[in-house]
Scaffold this active site. Structure first.
Site, PDB file in Angstrom:
ATOM      1  N   HIS A   1      85.825  27.174  20.546  1.00  0.00           N
ATOM      2  CA  HIS A   1      86.083  26.545  21.849  1.00  0.00           C
ATOM      3  C   HIS A   1      86.592  27.545  22.878  1.00  0.00           C
ATOM      4  O   HIS A   1      86.796  27.195  24.040  1.00  0.00           O
ATOM      5  CB  HIS A   1      87.059  25.380  21.716  1.00  0.00           C
ATOM      6  CG  HIS A   1      88.377  25.739  21.085  1.00  0.00           C
ATOM      7  ND1 HIS A   1      89.233  26.691  21.610  1.00  0.00           N
ATOM      8  CD2 HIS A   1      88.989  25.260  19.976  1.00  0.00           C
ATOM      9  CE1 HIS A   1      90.321  26.777  20.863  1.00  0.00           C
ATOM     10  NE2 HIS A   1      90.192  25.928  19.847  1.00  0.00           N
ATOM     11  N   HIS A   2      86.827  28.792  22.471  1.00  0.00           N
ATOM     12  CA  HIS A   2      87.161  29.883  23.389  1.00  0.00           C
ATOM     13  C   HIS A   2      88.437  29.615  24.189  1.00  0.00           C
ATOM     14  O   HIS A   2      88.565  30.056  25.333  1.00  0.00           O
ATOM     15  CB  HIS A   2      85.995  30.175  24.338  1.00  0.00           C
ATOM     16  CG  HIS A   2      84.680  30.303  23.639  1.00  0.00           C
ATOM     17  ND1 HIS A   2      84.345  31.398  22.874  1.00  0.00           N
ATOM     18  CD2 HIS A   2      83.626  29.441  23.533  1.00  0.00           C
ATOM     19  CE1 HIS A   2      83.143  31.219  22.346  1.00  0.00           C
ATOM     20  NE2 HIS A   2      82.686  30.041  22.728  1.00  0.00           N
ATOM     21  N   CYS A   3      89.362  28.891  23.587  1.00  0.00           N
ATOM     22  CA  CYS A   3      90.622  28.529  24.264  1.00  0.00           C
ATOM     23  C   CYS A   3      90.347  27.798  25.572  1.00  0.00           C
ATOM     24  O   CYS A   3      91.090  27.951  26.548  1.00  0.00           O
ATOM     25  CB  CYS A   3      91.495  29.762  24.506  1.00  0.00           C
ATOM     26  SG  CYS A   3      91.942  30.628  22.998  1.00  0.00           S
ATOM     27  N   ALA A   4      89.276  27.023  25.586  1.00  0.00           N
ATOM     28  CA  ALA A   4      88.915  26.234  26.770  1.00  0.00           C
ATOM     29  C   ALA A   4      88.368  24.886  26.303  1.00  0.00           C
ATOM     30  O   ALA A   4      87.252  24.500  26.651  1.00  0.00           O
ATOM     31  CB  ALA A   4      87.902  26.978  27.628  1.00  0.00           C
TER      32      ALA A   4
ATOM     33  N   HIS B   1      93.469  27.585  28.039  1.00  0.00           N
ATOM     34  CA  HIS B   1      94.645  26.818  27.606  1.00  0.00           C
ATOM     35  C   HIS B   1      95.941  27.341  28.221  1.00  0.00           C
ATOM     36  O   HIS B   1      96.883  26.567  28.437  1.00  0.00           O
ATOM     37  CB  HIS B   1      94.763  26.864  26.081  1.00  0.00           C
ATOM     38  CG  HIS B   1      93.650  26.157  25.381  1.00  0.00           C
ATOM     39  ND1 HIS B   1      93.360  26.341  24.047  1.00  0.00           N
ATOM     40  CD2 HIS B   1      92.733  25.253  25.824  1.00  0.00           C
ATOM     41  CE1 HIS B   1      92.333  25.592  23.702  1.00  0.00           C
ATOM     42  NE2 HIS B   1      91.929  24.925  24.764  1.00  0.00           N
TER      43      HIS B   1
END
Length: 551
Positions: A498-501, A217
């Site tokens: 979501h793992h910042c993705a 992100h």
């Protein structure tokens, strides 16, 4: 009303006494125990991934440098893509082992002493590392501000602080020390370069900024916000292959005279794929030599060595490279950005933040500023963090890179192998998520819709792709959050979400969330084998709950 997942978990724990099978770590040994009296030692068999025992011992000795792993009942930690653990020489916790000969591999004492170089380039010091325990030492006896005082302690602090710039410059082999800008991490660096480029480079609505769905992100949201607020520039997404690698031929076709910025991650924080960076940069520069290439090295810096001068000689050097210290054994809140000097001179970039440490004179209505890098380092910096980051880089530099890569990928291959052994046809290995045409794709490990347990993994290594030891896994039968919760009961740490993705999961894998295992050189084969056993066991249990109507 159906009971919640948490209620079912508590019930199962009580009925099955599930916690009787957990991960234990003793001070003198690592083992996997079904109970304190029974231990499962790692054994090698035909068909298993294999590496010399001496290499494993190398990294077990290096693991001794990390105080985290010396605590009683230490968790099996597999979330190093989020943040790495820190060695004693960085954080200032004394370790009992002091003799260098402890690191000499048994392989070095065989008839072929040069078969492997020692992973630690040993010095004449009687201690393992010449670097002191910096974080504690700085705050206890060296704490002074930099670039301000003329008294000895301040000058010493400034000298130590600036020495890290030289350390990074030598480590990545760039041309000049003033090309290194200290930041609080990759997010800060990406916001900084985004702000500067939107001010000086992106001038028109048709100017293009090329990103990928693989980005964190931090490499998407700043561009979105700047484009929206300043009403100039437009974002385009680079095509991906089904394996998760950038489609270089299609990228080349999309680069044109309107292309101003190409900003990509060298390694995805979810897939672990290592992009073909030199080929990508060459393709961009051949079509538009003025396009600025930014590389997010947050996930790659701990695993890959950069030689920017060599890349420059081959016309494939990034214009900007950004990394976070806490991803490569340095403290939280420090990082750096490499910004090519020719770029700075050409565009006369303005800083993101204004304040002290960046000005030469302040008048009533205007001020004069320092030259880079001080121009971009306003205010009081994280001095102790930066100095400790230099120690962390020295620590990494002592580890043989080829040996590190072999060992980490051995651990990764072991994990996939044992998952396959435990789940058999229930393990579905996908070479990709979304096909190039946009439709669903994927390979199957042989699983059928009627299989009692299905666990999906994205394993680009299966097709010969290069990657770091990161493995995403998910199921359509249960939530990744439930999987990670049960692993936590077993004293195992992996991440879910979501793992910042988010774009990667939504547009590429087309799933709402996944679990992620991220390995590092301080992990052990015993830990990895235990992890695979537990993932398989929990996956079967959760799948059974789902078939029984519990959701």
């Amino acid at each position: 009303m159906r009971p919640s997942s948490a209620a079912w978990i508590c019930l199962l724990l009580r009925i099955a006494n599930y916690t009787c099978y957990s991960y234990h770590v003793g001070r003198s040994d690592l083992y996997v125990g079904r109970a304190p009296r029974r231990m499962t030692k790692l054994s090698y068999e035909n068909g298993k991934p294999h590496i010399d025992a001496g290499v494993v011992n190398y990294f077990k000795q290096i693991r001794e440098e990390f105080p985290f792993f010396k605590r009683e009942n230490c968790p099996a930690y597999f979330d190093s893509a989020a943040t790495t653990q820190k060695p004693a020489c960085v954080i200032g916790v004394s370790c009992p082992i002091a003799q260098l000969h402890r690191f000499v591999s048994p392989l070095c004492l065989t008839a072929s002493p040069h078969r492997f170089a020692s992973p630690l380039r040993l010095t004449a010091s009687p201690h393992r590392f010449a670097s002191p325990q910096k974080l504690t030492q700085f705050y206890s006896s060296e704490n002074a501000n930099v670039h301000r005082g003329i008294y000895k302690m301040s000058l010493d602090a400034t000298r130590s602080y600036e020495q890290v710039r030289k350390t990074i410059k030598n480590f990545i082999n760039c041309e000049r020390e003033d090309e290194i800008i200290f930041t609080s991490g990759t997010t800060h660096g990406l916001n900084l370069i985004c702000s500067m480029l939107m001010e000086r480079v992106i001038k028109r609505r048709q100017d293009e900024i090329h990103l990928t769905y693989l980005e964190h992100h931090s490499n998407i949201v700043p561009w979105q916000e700047q484009v929206k607020r300043k009403k100039k520039g437009k974002i385009k997404y680079i095509p991906l292959k089904s394996t998760g690698y950038i489609h270089i031929k299609r990228l080349r076709k999309r680069i044109n005279r309107n292309t101003k910025v190409v900003s990509i991650s060298h390694v995805s924080n979810v897939l672990g794929n290592i992009q073909k960076l030199t080929a990508i940069i060459k393709a961009v520069k051949e079509k538009n030599k003025n396009a600025i290439v930014i590389v997010d090295a947050a996930q790659s810096f701990a695993h890959i060595r950069y030689d920017l001068r060599r890349m420059e000689a081959n016309n494939c050097c990034p214009d900007v490279l950004i990394a976070s210290g806490h991803k490569f054994c340095a403290p939280l809140g420090c990082g750096f950005m490499y910004l090519k000097n020719t770029l700075t001179c050409s565009y006369k970039f303005k800083p993101l933040l204004y304040g002290s440490n960046m000005i030469t004179t302040v008048g009533k209505y205007e001020s004069e500023f320092e030259s880079p890098p001080q121009l971009f380092e306003s205010g009081t910096q994280n001095i102790a963090g930066v100095i400790s980051m230099g120690v962390a880089i020295n620590f990494l530099e002592r580890i043989d890179q080829r040996l590190l890569c072999r060992y980490e990928m051995f651990l990764y291959d072991m994990l996939v192998y044992h998952l396959g052994q435990h789940l058999q046809r229930g393990l579905v290995q996908l070479p990709g998520g979304v096909s190039e045409s946009g439709g669903s794709s994927g390979g199957s490990g042989g699983s059928r819709p009627t299989d009692p347990c299905r666990l999906y993994i994205h394993n680009s290594r299966r097709g010969g792709g290069k990657k770091v030891p990161i493995l995403p896994l998910w199921s359509d039968q249960f939530s990744s959050f439930d999987l990670v919760t049960f692993l936590d009961f077993k004293n195992v740490c992996i991440r879910s979400g979501h793992h910042c993705a988010s774009l990667l999961l939504k547009e590429f894998l087309r799933i709402p969330d996944c679990a992620r295992v991220s390995l590092f050189f301080y992990n052990t084969p015993e830990e990895v084998q235990f992890l695979a056993e537990q993932i398989a066991s929990i996956a079967r249990m959760l799948s059974g709950m789902n078939r029984g109507g519990v959701k």
